[in-house]
Design an enzyme around this catalytic site. Structure first.
Site, PDB file in Angstrom:
ATOM      1  N   ILE A 122      16.952 -96.035 -80.882  1.00 45.31           N
ATOM      2  CA  ILE A 122      16.132 -95.766 -79.695  1.00 45.31           C
ATOM      3  C   ILE A 122      14.807 -96.519 -79.787  1.00 45.31           C
ATOM      4  O   ILE A 122      14.354 -97.151 -78.818  1.00 45.31           O
ATOM      5  CB  ILE A 122      15.877 -94.255 -79.544  1.00 45.31           C
ATOM      6  CG1 ILE A 122      17.174 -93.509 -79.234  1.00 45.31           C
ATOM      7  CG2 ILE A 122      14.836 -93.986 -78.457  1.00 45.31           C
ATOM      8  CD1 ILE A 122      17.811 -93.855 -77.910  1.00 45.31           C
ATOM      9  N   ILE A 125      15.452-100.232 -79.055  1.00 50.25           N
ATOM     10  CA  ILE A 125      15.663-100.562 -77.647  1.00 50.25           C
ATOM     11  C   ILE A 125      14.368-100.414 -76.854  1.00 50.25           C
ATOM     12  O   ILE A 125      14.048-101.259 -76.006  1.00 50.25           O
ATOM     13  CB  ILE A 125      16.764 -99.662 -77.048  1.00 50.25           C
ATOM     14  CG1 ILE A 125      18.129-100.066 -77.627  1.00 50.25           C
ATOM     15  CG2 ILE A 125      16.787 -99.755 -75.530  1.00 50.25           C
ATOM     16  CD1 ILE A 125      19.277 -99.204 -77.153  1.00 50.25           C
ATOM     17  N   GLU A 126      13.621 -99.358 -77.127  1.00 48.99           N
ATOM     18  CA  GLU A 126      12.441 -99.078 -76.316  1.00 48.99           C
ATOM     19  C   GLU A 126      11.299-100.063 -76.549  1.00 48.99           C
ATOM     20  O   GLU A 126      10.718-100.578 -75.595  1.00 48.99           O
ATOM     21  CB  GLU A 126      11.951 -97.643 -76.583  1.00 48.99           C
ATOM     22  CG  GLU A 126      12.881 -96.560 -76.058  1.00 48.99           C
ATOM     23  CD  GLU A 126      12.983 -96.562 -74.541  1.00 48.99           C
ATOM     24  OE1 GLU A 126      12.068 -97.075 -73.881  1.00 48.99           O
ATOM     25  OE2 GLU A 126      14.000 -96.048 -74.022  1.00 48.99           O
ATOM     26  N   THR A 127      10.970-100.320 -77.811  1.00 48.89           N
ATOM     27  CA  THR A 127       9.774-101.128 -78.085  1.00 48.89           C
ATOM     28  C   THR A 127       9.947-102.111 -79.231  1.00 48.89           C
ATOM     29  O   THR A 127       8.956-102.603 -79.776  1.00 48.89           O
ATOM     30  CB  THR A 127       8.572-100.220 -78.411  1.00 48.89           C
ATOM     31  OG1 THR A 127       8.896 -99.390 -79.544  1.00 48.89           O
ATOM     32  CG2 THR A 127       8.190 -99.342 -77.236  1.00 48.89           C
ATOM     33  N   TYR A 313      22.748 -97.782 -71.184  1.00 46.03           N
ATOM     34  CA  TYR A 313      21.672 -97.571 -72.157  1.00 46.03           C
ATOM     35  C   TYR A 313      22.181 -96.707 -73.313  1.00 46.03           C
ATOM     36  O   TYR A 313      21.977 -97.041 -74.486  1.00 46.03           O
ATOM     37  CB  TYR A 313      20.483 -96.885 -71.480  1.00 46.03           C
ATOM     38  CG  TYR A 313      19.356 -96.547 -72.424  1.00 46.03           C
ATOM     39  CD1 TYR A 313      18.269 -97.400 -72.587  1.00 46.03           C
ATOM     40  CD2 TYR A 313      19.361 -95.354 -73.163  1.00 46.03           C
ATOM     41  CE1 TYR A 313      17.240 -97.098 -73.451  1.00 46.03           C
ATOM     42  CE2 TYR A 313      18.348 -95.049 -74.037  1.00 46.03           C
ATOM     43  CZ  TYR A 313      17.278 -95.916 -74.175  1.00 46.03           C
ATOM     44  OH  TYR A 313      16.262 -95.610 -75.048  1.00 46.03           O
TER      45      TYR A 313
END
Length: 330
Positions: A122, A125-127, A313
């Site tokens: 996570i 993917i996010e940052t 996602y």
């Protein structure tokens, strides 16, 4: 009185140039009134920070407040979408992040029973593990979306309210915070309401900090999934072949498992024998350029879609987690 006089003069000069501060809008003024009465904010302080946000306006945006026409674009094909995230660099950096934060990830697993590889994926993917947290001033982003002609104004006003509360609760200057173009923040890209409800002080330094503390980010993601009823180390998904008549049950939108394996077996579905009859299942269809993929999904896949409602996602996070785990264990 001098402050208000100067504010009025500033507004007058900017209106003539078709640029106005947020305080020009009656809806903004009403919002400030609400924050003062409901949450005991200082009115002058709110007026000061709202005056920093300027809008380029048209007659439509002020008189009619017309909402922008929203045209839904066709979804990106799953094979192309997957390729954006399952890169060699993201996998390698995920392994390094895991190694660098090994003790914290072990503690998160023990505390929340969420696998380390899911937490790492996570963040990847996010940052990109904190490397890309966003460059947009969050207060300005939320204010513009809350009080001009953007879609979902009510949602953004609620997020703006939570953002100001979050800033005060954590002693962060509102104008110093930067994030995504839509108002998501920090390592985890939480929106303000999620920050207030799910972020935790996992490094026990007395501050909930998702901007510079990897430990708080790790604990907060694990807590988020735990609060959404993650099944302890449970299965997420496995591929499945479906006959033509069965494809109607494979949803492209996120699908909550409701019917049991026993039910689907009675409907003629070839459910693997190791799956308990009482296990609730759903079917996901991922569109591709040629042949769509079909997946049998468990409760934890649905929990992944609580972070982002797009099935692609959730599946990308699952696949990335498996790749990172495989390489980490080598």
């Amino acid at each position: 009185m001098r402050f208000f006089t100067l504010t009025l003069l500033l507004i007058s000069s900017l209106v003539s140039a078709k640029i106005v501060p947020a305080t020009y809008f009656k809806t903004t003024q009403n919002f400030i009134d609400k924050m003062v009465k409901k949450h005991d904010f200082n009115r002058d302080e709110l007026l000061t920070i709202f005056a920093t946000v300027k809008f380029k306006i048209t007659d439509k945006s002020i008189k009619k407040k017309d909402k922008k026409k929203y045209v839904k674009k066709p979804p990106m094909a799953w094979d192309k979408y997957r390729g954006l995230f399952l890169t060699e660099a993201r996998i390698n950096n995920g392994v390094k992040f895991w190694q660098d934060n090994l003790a914290t990830l072990k503690r998160a697993e023990k505390t929340y029973n969420v696998p380390a590889e899911i937490i790492v994926a996570i963040l990847g993917i996010e940052t990109s593990y904190g490397a890309k947290k966003g460059t947009h001033p969050t207060f300005k982003t939320l204010t513009i979306r809350a009080f001009t002609n953007y879609r979902r104004q009510r949602f953004y006003r609620n997020e703006l309210e939570n953002f100001l509360l979050m800033s005060r609760e954590n002693a962060i200057a509102p104008l110093s915070i930067k994030g995504s173009y839509a108002g998501a923040m920090g390592y985890t890209q939480f929106i303000a309401s999620s920050y207030r409800h799910y972020a935790v002080d996992f490094d026990h330094d007395g501050v909930v900090d998702l901007f510079s503390s990897p430990a708080d980010a790790i604990g907060s993601i694990a807590n988020y999934f735990d609060k959404h009823h993650w099944h302890d180390f449970g299965e997420i998904a496995r591929p499945i072949s479906l006959h033509t008549k069965q494809l109607q049950h494979a949803k492209r939108a996120n699908s909550k498992p409701k019917m049991t394996a026993k039910y689907w077996r009675k409907q003629g579905f070839d459910i693997d024998t190791d799956i308990n009859n009482k296990t609730k299942l759903a079917f996901v269809r991922l569109p591709q350029k040629k042949i769509d993929e079909n997946w049998l999904t468990f409760w934890n896949f649905y929990v992944l879609t609580r972070y982002n409602h797009d099935n692609r996602y959730a599946m990308a996070a699952y696949h990335l987690s498996e790749k990172i785990k495989q390489q980490f264990n080598q």
